[in-house]
Design an enzyme around this catalytic site. Structure first.
Site, PDB file in Angstrom:
ATOM      1  N   ILE A  43      88.352  15.777  24.284  1.00 56.98           N
ATOM      2  CA  ILE A  43      87.352  15.420  25.300  1.00 56.98           C
ATOM      3  C   ILE A  43      85.981  15.523  24.645  1.00 56.98           C
ATOM      4  O   ILE A  43      85.574  16.624  24.243  1.00 56.98           O
ATOM      5  CB  ILE A  43      87.414  16.386  26.518  1.00 56.98           C
ATOM      6  CG1 ILE A  43      88.839  16.495  27.082  1.00 56.98           C
ATOM      7  CG2 ILE A  43      86.414  15.963  27.593  1.00 56.98           C
ATOM      8  CD1 ILE A  43      89.362  15.266  27.776  1.00 56.98           C
ATOM      9  N   GLU A  44      85.308  14.391  24.536  1.00 59.41           N
ATOM     10  CA  GLU A  44      84.017  14.374  23.831  1.00 59.41           C
ATOM     11  C   GLU A  44      82.854  14.444  24.811  1.00 59.41           C
ATOM     12  O   GLU A  44      83.033  14.389  26.032  1.00 59.41           O
ATOM     13  CB  GLU A  44      83.944  13.110  22.966  1.00 59.41           C
ATOM     14  CG  GLU A  44      85.050  13.106  21.917  1.00 59.41           C
ATOM     15  CD  GLU A  44      84.952  11.968  20.926  1.00 59.41           C
ATOM     16  OE1 GLU A  44      84.244  10.980  21.198  1.00 59.41           O
ATOM     17  OE2 GLU A  44      85.614  12.087  19.870  1.00 59.41           O
ATOM     18  N   CYS A  53      88.719  19.573  20.886  1.00 59.17           N
ATOM     19  CA  CYS A  53      89.908  18.951  20.301  1.00 59.17           C
ATOM     20  C   CYS A  53      91.134  19.059  21.214  1.00 59.17           C
ATOM     21  O   CYS A  53      91.235  19.963  22.054  1.00 59.17           O
ATOM     22  CB  CYS A  53      90.256  19.622  18.976  1.00 59.17           C
ATOM     23  SG  CYS A  53      89.067  19.297  17.676  1.00 59.17           S
ATOM     24  N   GLU A  55      94.225  19.965  20.428  1.00 55.36           N
ATOM     25  CA  GLU A  55      95.056  21.157  20.214  1.00 55.36           C
ATOM     26  C   GLU A  55      94.499  22.354  20.981  1.00 55.36           C
ATOM     27  O   GLU A  55      95.235  23.124  21.596  1.00 55.36           O
ATOM     28  CB  GLU A  55      95.114  21.529  18.722  1.00 55.36           C
ATOM     29  CG  GLU A  55      95.632  20.449  17.820  1.00 55.36           C
ATOM     30  CD  GLU A  55      94.539  19.554  17.279  1.00 55.36           C
ATOM     31  OE1 GLU A  55      93.696  19.065  18.057  1.00 55.36           O
ATOM     32  OE2 GLU A  55      94.518  19.340  16.055  1.00 55.36           O
ATOM     33  N   CYS A  88      92.067  20.236  12.750  1.00 56.51           N
ATOM     34  CA  CYS A  88      90.793  20.571  12.097  1.00 56.51           C
ATOM     35  C   CYS A  88      90.704  22.084  11.869  1.00 56.51           C
ATOM     36  O   CYS A  88      91.517  22.864  12.390  1.00 56.51           O
ATOM     37  CB  CYS A  88      89.623  20.080  12.942  1.00 56.51           C
ATOM     38  SG  CYS A  88      89.239  21.141  14.349  1.00 56.51           S
ATOM     39  N   CYS A  91      90.388  24.274  15.034  1.00 60.64           N
ATOM     40  CA  CYS A  91      91.674  24.399  15.744  1.00 60.64           C
ATOM     41  C   CYS A  91      92.617  25.333  15.003  1.00 60.64           C
ATOM     42  O   CYS A  91      93.361  26.098  15.625  1.00 60.64           O
ATOM     43  CB  CYS A  91      92.311  23.031  15.933  1.00 60.64           C
ATOM     44  SG  CYS A  91      91.490  22.077  17.228  1.00 60.64           S
TER      45      CYS A  91
HETATM   46  N1  THU Z   1      89.980  15.944  16.908  1.00 59.51           N
HETATM   47  C1  THU Z   1      91.014  16.548  17.557  1.00 59.51           C
HETATM   48  O1  THU Z   1      91.158  16.428  18.787  1.00 59.51           O
HETATM   49  N2  THU Z   1      91.869  17.308  16.833  1.00 59.51           N
HETATM   50  C2  THU Z   1      91.781  17.488  15.485  1.00 59.51           C
HETATM   51  O2  THU Z   1      92.466  18.337  14.925  1.00 59.51           O
HETATM   52  C3  THU Z   1      90.875  16.650  14.714  1.00 59.51           C
HETATM   53  C4  THU Z   1      89.734  16.070  15.487  1.00 59.51           C
HETATM   54  C5  THU Z   1      89.039  15.138  17.684  1.00 59.51           C
HETATM   55  C6  THU Z   1      87.659  15.711  17.769  1.00 59.51           C
HETATM   56  C7  THU Z   1      86.828  14.477  18.035  1.00 59.51           C
HETATM   57  O3  THU Z   1      86.859  14.211  19.433  1.00 59.51           O
HETATM   58  C8  THU Z   1      87.595  13.375  17.331  1.00 59.51           C
HETATM   59  O4  THU Z   1      88.900  13.870  17.099  1.00 59.51           O
HETATM   60  C9  THU Z   1      86.984  12.934  16.010  1.00 59.51           C
HETATM   61  O5  THU Z   1      86.778  14.013  15.162  1.00 59.51           O
END
Ligand code: THU
Length: 133
Positions: A43-44, A53, A55, A88, A91
């Site tokens: 969710i951005e 993220c 996860e 990432c 996470c």
């Molecule tokens: N993102 C994730 O949801 N999980 C990860 O482990 C890597 C990155 C999301 C964060 C952001 O909304 C988008 O991917 C680009 O980085």
């Protein structure tokens, strides 16, 4: 539920991603001992650092339903990547705190590639509560 079914849940959750800035949708699904699956998607926010993220949303979703670490069985994540999508660093730190060290983590992509790992492999030498004693 087997690993492929859990990955399917992650792919379904991915469809709920709100990612108008990166256009990179991620889904995650966390399986518990009683068979319950808690999902999350990224969710951005226009204030970029507030993006969350998939996860972490799945893990926090489970925590908000009272799930304990020992009741968590497996975690799957999926995104439209060439290689299976890898969590990432932020996470990894959260998984290390809330998720069992040896439980399977299924990294996947939309093409059907799957790589199984654990948080021990993803984040060796993790900072943990042990350091705070
Ligand atoms: N993102 C994730 O949801 N999980 C990860 O482990 C890597 C990155 C999301 C964060 C952001 O909304 C988008 O991917 C680009 O980085």
């Amino acid at each position: 539920m087997n690993s492929l079914e859990l990955i399917e849940k992650a792919k379904e959750a991915r469809k709920l991603s709100y990612s108008p800035y990166s256009h990179f949708a991620v889904g995650a699904a966390l399986l518990c001992k009683d068979g319950t699956v808690y999902v999350g998607a990224n969710i951005e926010n226009s204030a970029y650092p507030m993006c969350m993220c998939a996860e972490r949303n799945a893990l926090y979703n489970a925590k908000m339903h009272g799930v304990k670490k020992e009741d968590m069985v497996a975690l799957a994540l999926s995104a439209d990547t060439d290689e299976p999508c890898s969590p990432c660093g932020a996470c990894r730190q959260v998984i290390s705190e809330l998720f069992p060290k040896d439980a399977p983590i299924y990294m996947s992509n939309l093409k059907g590639d799957v790589q199984e790992t654990t948080i021990k492999e993803l984040l060796p030498f993790a900072f943990s509560e042990d350091a705070l004693k």
